[in-house]
Structure formats: structure tokens, C-alpha cells
Design a protein around this motif. Structure first.
Motif: not given
Length: 296
Positions: A1-12
Motif C-alpha cells: 500500500m505504501q509503495s502504491q501511494r509513493l508511486k501516486g505522489y511521484l506521478a502527481a
């Protein structure tokens, strides 16, 4: 879950940064004497084509209904005019200030929804409007007197208004089309606007050399395609609110580029103005989120 959120923040962050790179491409085009009408035609047309190809390869629908076409034409004009006024503003004032002021559009959206649709302006939105106005004042301060570049400010704020009207239509026009398809057709109809304008003013849709075709294709890919795809990916992973908050990186990147690449001076009023506008955007976004949670 943390990995997915990190990817989301990086994409944003990637989405915001890529859109903030617009001055890197616009200024060389202007310096080379290339018509902005021609450059923007190719930027929007190639952007629409690249997004359409991506959607076809990923199995996403490009279907549009007949009732949506007139609405999309109007939205394409608003989308095009936002770029038109922004790039006029680049000729009249600091690239950093112009790139920051264009991001006042969420505040204008709130005012339009209040005046035109009777939506109540919340205390958070009122506070964000105040912060944005203070930001404009700070960026207009010179020496010991208040000195405003009225024409330059007017051009940028008209661009912000045009994009705000586009966003209002996205929410209120009852469109059947959504997501990337909406962006794809917005870009396509914006390209039609600039093709029509070029033909009316007697400009040929020809660039001075193939190297400029590659340059504008890169311009379109970096500031349009990457920005759109990264934003869609980010929203899917972390939601629209964190993605919108990280969108405040766009003016920061634009100002940083103006200082590093174009030699603009870092002044107290530039720093204060940018900070106030970014604070206004974040307060506006977070205020909406808090209201939705309270309602829920």
C-alpha cells in the motif's frame, strides 16, 4: 500500500513538473520568430494524436456523442484561449509571474459557480481568494510605489478566466464523455481553433524546418501527454485531492526555470507572491475536501 501511494505522489509530482516546463519550450519558439498560432496548432494536434494512439493501444474508448460535439467545440475555444492569453502575457511581463498567475483559475471557478450557479462560497474559499489577491499585489510591487502592469496582468487573468470557464463546462455541461477522451478532444478542437486562426490571418501551417517539428512534438509530449497520463495514474492511486495539492508544484517549477534559464531576478515580491498563490490553491483544495468529509 505504501509503495502504491509513493508511486501516486511521484506521478502527481511528474504531472505538475512536466506542465510547469512550458516556458522552456515557449521562449525559444518566440525567440526564433515562429508564430505561436502555428506552434500551438502542432502542439495541440500532436498531443491529441499521441493520447488517441495511447488510448487505442490500451483499449480505451474514443467514442463521442453528437450532442457533445458543439459543447466540445466551445470548450476547445476556451482551452485554446487560455494558452493564447498566457503566451501573450509572456511578452508583457516576467515569465515567472505570468506562469504563477495563470494558476489562479480554481479561485475564478469558485466565483463563477457562486455567481452563475448559486453555489455557496465557503470560508476556506473566501480565504483562498484573499490570499490569491494578496499574491497578485505582491508580484506587482516595485520600489516604494505600487506599480501594476495592467495590460500584462489583464492578459494572464483572461487566460485564467478562459481555463476556469473550460473547467466549469467540464462540470456543468452534462457531457457524456469523460477522462482522457475529454482531454483528447479538447486538444483536437483547440488545434482546429488555431488552424482556423492561422488560415484567417493568412499564415501557412508550415514550420521553418523539420527540427522544429521535432521540437514541438517534444513540447507536446512533455507538457501535455506526460502531464495528462501521469495525472490520471496519480488520481487512480492517491485520489484527486492530493494530486490537486501537488499541482501547486507547477508555478514553482515555472518560476525556478525563469530564474535559472532566463536570468530573472529572485525578489522578495516574487517569492511572497508565489507563496501566497500556492497557499491559496492548497487552501481551496483542502477546504473542498473537508466540506465533503463533513457532509459524508
Amino acid at each position: 500500500m505504501q509503495s502504491q501511494r509513493l508511486k501516486g505522489y511521484l506521478a502527481a509530482a511528474v504531472s505538475a513538473i512536466s506542465f510547469g516546463l512550458i516556458p522552456v519550450f515557449v521562449v525559444p519558439l518566440k525567440q526564433a520568430g515562429i508564430s505561436m498560432d502555428i506552434a500551438l496548432f502542432y502542439r495541440f494536434f500532436l498531443g491529441a494524436a499521441m493520447i488517441a494512439i495511447y488510448m487505442l493501444f490500451t483499449g480505451k474508448s474514443l467514442k463521442i456523442t453528437w450532442p457533445d460535439i458543439p459543447k466540445m467545440l466551445v470548450m476547445g475555444v476556451f482551452y485554446a484561449l487560455s494558452s493564447e492569453f498566457l503566451f501573450l502575457g509572456y511578452d508583457l511581463m516576467s515569465v515567472g509571474i505570468a506562469s504563477t498567475l495563470i494558476y489562479t483559475y480554481p479561485i475564478i471557478v469558485a466565483v463563477i459557480l457562486s455567481v452563475g450557479f448559486g453555489e455557496i462560497i465557503s470560508p476556506a474559499t473566501k480565504f483562498s481568494i484573499l490570499l490569491a489577491m494578496l499574491g497578485v499585489v505582491c508580484m506587482s510591487w516595485k520600489g516604494e510605489t505600487m506599480e501594476f502592469n495592467f495590460f500584462g496582468m489583464s492578459m494572464i487573468l483572461l487566460g485564467s478566466l478562459a481555463y476556469a470557464l473550460y473547467m466549469v463546462m467540464v462540470n456543468k455541461a452534462g457531457l457524456k464523455i469523460q477522462g482522457m477522451s475529454l482531454t483528447c478532444y479538447s486538444l483536437l478542437f483547440s488545434a482546429f481553433f488555431y488552424a482556423g486562426k492561422a488560415l484567417v490571418t493568412g499564415q501557412a501551417l508550415i514550420l521553418p524546418g523539420m527540427n522544429w517539428v521535432g521540437f514541438i512534438a517534444t513540447f507536446s509530449f512533455v507538457t501535455t501527454v506526460i502531464s495528462v497520463l501521469a495525472m490520471v495514474y496519480a488520481i487512480g492511486l492517491i485520489g484527486s485531492t492530493p494530486t490537486a495539492v501537488l499541482g501547486a508544484l507547477e508555478p514553482v517549477v515555472a518560476v525556478w526555470i525563469a530564474v535559472i534559464s532566463f536570468g530573472e531576478k529572485v525578489t522578495w515580491n516574487l517569492i511572497a507572491g508565489v507563496a501566497l498563490v500556492i497557499a491559496a490553491l492548497i487552501v481551496n483544495v483542502l477546504g473542498k475536501t473537508i466540506r465533503r468529509r463533513r457532509t459524508t
